[in-house]
Design an enzyme around this catalytic site. Structure first.
Site, PDB file in Angstrom:
ATOM      1  N   GLU A   1     -26.800 -20.266 -25.772  1.00  0.00           N
ATOM      2  CA  GLU A   1     -27.988 -21.110 -25.901  1.00  0.00           C
ATOM      3  C   GLU A   1     -28.469 -21.640 -24.546  1.00  0.00           C
ATOM      4  O   GLU A   1     -29.678 -21.756 -24.300  1.00  0.00           O
ATOM      5  CB  GLU A   1     -27.662 -22.301 -26.834  1.00  0.00           C
TER       6      GLU A   1
ATOM      7  N   GLY B   1     -32.625 -24.239 -20.736  1.00  0.00           N
ATOM      8  CA  GLY B   1     -31.727 -25.397 -20.608  1.00  0.00           C
ATOM      9  C   GLY B   1     -31.381 -25.999 -21.949  1.00  0.00           C
ATOM     10  O   GLY B   1     -30.728 -25.368 -22.785  1.00  0.00           O
TER      11      GLY B   1
ATOM     12  N   ILE C   1     -33.290 -26.708 -24.470  1.00  0.00           N
ATOM     13  CA  ILE C   1     -34.145 -26.349 -25.620  1.00  0.00           C
ATOM     14  C   ILE C   1     -33.400 -25.336 -26.487  1.00  0.00           C
ATOM     15  O   ILE C   1     -33.015 -24.278 -25.996  1.00  0.00           O
ATOM     16  CB  ILE C   1     -35.464 -25.704 -25.137  1.00  0.00           C
TER      17      ILE C   1
ATOM     18  N   GLY D   1     -33.661 -31.441  -3.684  1.00  0.00           N
ATOM     19  CA  GLY D   1     -32.682 -30.819  -4.583  1.00  0.00           C
ATOM     20  C   GLY D   1     -33.295 -30.198  -5.820  1.00  0.00           C
ATOM     21  O   GLY D   1     -32.590 -29.766  -6.729  1.00  0.00           O
TER      22      GLY D   1
ATOM     23  N   ASP E   1     -35.333 -15.260 -12.010  1.00  0.00           N
ATOM     24  CA  ASP E   1     -34.676 -16.129 -12.992  1.00  0.00           C
ATOM     25  C   ASP E   1     -35.475 -16.112 -14.312  1.00  0.00           C
ATOM     26  O   ASP E   1     -34.891 -15.988 -15.392  1.00  0.00           O
ATOM     27  CB  ASP E   1     -34.584 -17.548 -12.430  1.00  0.00           C
TER      28      ASP E   1
ATOM     29  N   LYS F   1     -34.317 -14.572 -18.137  1.00  0.00           N
ATOM     30  CA  LYS F   1     -34.467 -15.301 -19.407  1.00  0.00           C
ATOM     31  C   LYS F   1     -35.371 -14.515 -20.365  1.00  0.00           C
ATOM     32  O   LYS F   1     -35.150 -14.511 -21.579  1.00  0.00           O
ATOM     33  CB  LYS F   1     -35.032 -16.691 -19.133  1.00  0.00           C
TER      34      LYS F   1
ATOM     35  N   GLY G   1     -30.711 -28.313 -15.211  1.00  0.00           N
ATOM     36  CA  GLY G   1     -30.037 -29.560 -14.842  1.00  0.00           C
ATOM     37  C   GLY G   1     -28.774 -29.760 -15.644  1.00  0.00           C
ATOM     38  O   GLY G   1     -28.551 -29.129 -16.677  1.00  0.00           O
TER      39      GLY G   1
HETATM   40  N1  HSE Z   1     -33.260 -22.528 -11.493  1.00  0.00           N
HETATM   41  C1  HSE Z   1     -33.715 -22.594 -12.846  1.00  0.00           C
HETATM   42  C2  HSE Z   1     -34.973 -23.413 -12.931  1.00  0.00           C
HETATM   43  C3  HSE Z   1     -32.707 -23.204 -13.769  1.00  0.00           C
HETATM   44  O1  HSE Z   1     -35.488 -23.885 -11.920  1.00  0.00           O
HETATM   45  O2  HSE Z   1     -35.494 -23.547 -14.014  1.00  0.00           O
HETATM   46  C4  HSE Z   1     -31.587 -22.275 -14.074  1.00  0.00           C
HETATM   47  O3  HSE Z   1     -32.047 -21.150 -14.733  1.00  0.00           O
END
Ligand code: HSE
Length: 432
Positions: free
Chosen positions: A129, A134, A136, A187, A201, A205, A302
């Protein structure tokens, strides 16, 4: 109360969040599941760093394989990341019939077929999940809540870093490089930001979502990927004047037995729900043939949001193990009559173009002729008064055009002597 032993591989940001969450809600989870979830081991290569969470030092080890093999560990939680060590450990756990919980979208996108098959062959849960969106619960929504639907379309904002950068560029009229540098200092962006800003990324997903939604193997090579690197705030401004906002969008769309799977910055109408998703937030719009449109929104990254998703999966894996129903919902279910992947050239969308044209008679006509020759119809044209030397920016919106025809037209246009700089173009997603 029956105990279920948890072994955690990777004690980084998310690992520490999971440990803290399991400690904080130990009683709540026990009430909800009827089981006591007990952390038996935590593996990491660095045992000295303070993670801000108190753990019994005897739980810590550098030997991740021993955690997997430990008979008191019933559920293995992989939070190492990467596609090598993590995969070996995951396959080792699955071979032992142990459920695996992971947040590792890169591994699922790049080696999904192998790990899904291992879970199936061993009858073990593989739960992920936290890999998309994240906190959701989008994977559960697809696998469970929407199982009575054929999925027609998924559109999502799946990368918080990119959405944060684009939101700040728009709200504060700042250039890309400055916002990225500030995001890195604060950060919000990685020191090496390529995975996020080049769209990979989001593509990872997208592969995970597409394979779940359509019951077919989807590879990274099936995804058309463009990121947001170097987006010019001028285009954000012009798009806004035309009633659009630029977002890095994941689009998975079924049409006539084919699916298009793409990740790219897109103009979306300011009035659309996804246009209101600002900052680090994520959102996923899923359209099912029975339910219609559904929208899922929340923090996409996060420590706490990701830990929330991981802990939900741990609870499910523990329940399944305790009730003797492992793999109740398989990691991947291959469907019959699956759509094929649409070739990039055949993908049709509307386009935004910003041309840099010499301010001379007949220029519009020449560009319009080239577009017309390729069967591309112009929807609107705006000439901006801003000048850059002898050139003026001209913004055109087209009606829907195939990518192949559009690319060919653009090559011809950019070869004209009267065009000062390569034409900037974005797809438009109107959600119609
Ligand atoms: N680095 C990703 C983001 C989070 O900024 O959404 C981890 O997949």
């Amino acid at each position: 109360m029956k105990e279920v032993g948890i072994g955690i591989l990777g004690f980084g940001t998310v690992g520490a969040g999971v440990v803290e969450g399991l400690q904080k809600h130990s009683d709540l989870l026990a009430e909800r599941t009827g089981l006591r979830l007990v952390i038996r081991k935590i593996a990491d290569i660095d045992l000295d760093r303070d993670r801000g969470v108190a753990v019994d030092p005897s739980l810590l080890t550098t030997d991740a394989a021993a955690v997997v093999d430990d008979p008191s560990v019933d559920v293995v939680v992989e939070l190492i990341g990467g596609t090598h060590v993590a995969k070996e450990l995951m396959l080792r756990a699955l071979a032992l019939g142990k459920p695996v919980v992971t947040a590792n979208k890169a591994l699922l996108a790049e080696c999904g077929d192998e790990v899904y098959a291992a879970a199936g062959q061993n009858g073990a849960d593989l739960l992920f999940e936290a890999s998309v969106g994240g906190g959701i619960p989008i994977i559960r929504a697809l696998r469970e809540g929407l199982s009575g639907n054929r999925i027609l379309q998924i559109c999502g904002i799946l990368n918080g870093t990119c959405n944060y950068i684009l939101t700040r560029m728009e709200h504060e009229r700042l250039p890309f490089d400055q916002v990225l540098a500030e995001a890195q200092q604060a950060g919000y962006a990685e020191a090496e930001p390529a995975l996020d800003i080049d769209g990979l990324d989001t593509a990872h997903k997208t592969v995970v979502l597409a394979s779940q939604a359509f019951g077919r193997s989807v590879q990274m090579s099936d995804v058309q990927v463009e990121g947001i690197r170097g987006i010019d705030s001028l285009d954000i401004e012009y798009a806004a004047e035309l009633g659009y906002r630029i977002k890095l969008l994941a689009v998975i769309k079924e049409d006539a037995g084919e699916i298009e799977v793409r990740v790219h910055p897109a103009l979306i109408p300011c009035s659309h729900m996804l246009a209101s998703v600002s900052g680090v937030f994520n959102a996923v719009l899923v359209t099912g043939d029975v339910v219609g449109e559904t929208l899922y929104y929340g923090r996409g990254a996060g420590r706490e949001p990701t830990a929330s998703a991981v802990i939900g999966d741990i609870a499910d894996a523990a329940r399944n193990r305790a009730s003797g129903t492992p793999n109740r919902i398989p990691a991947f279910v291959a469907l019959k009559d699956v759509p094929t992947i649409r070739a990039a050239d055949k993908i049709r969308t509307r386009y935004y173009m910003r041309l840099s044209l010499k301010d001379a008679p007949g220029m519009f006509g020449r560009v319009a002729n080239i577009l017309g020759h390729h069967g591309i119809s112009i929807a609107s044209v705006v000439q901006k008064e801003v000048r850059s030397g002898a050139y003026v920016p001209v913004v055109m919106l087209t009606h829907a055009a195939g990518e192949g025809a559009f690319r060919a037209a653009l090559n011809e246009i950019d070869a004209l002597d009267e065009v000062g700089a390569p034409t900037v173009r974005f797809r438009i997603e109107d959600f119609e």
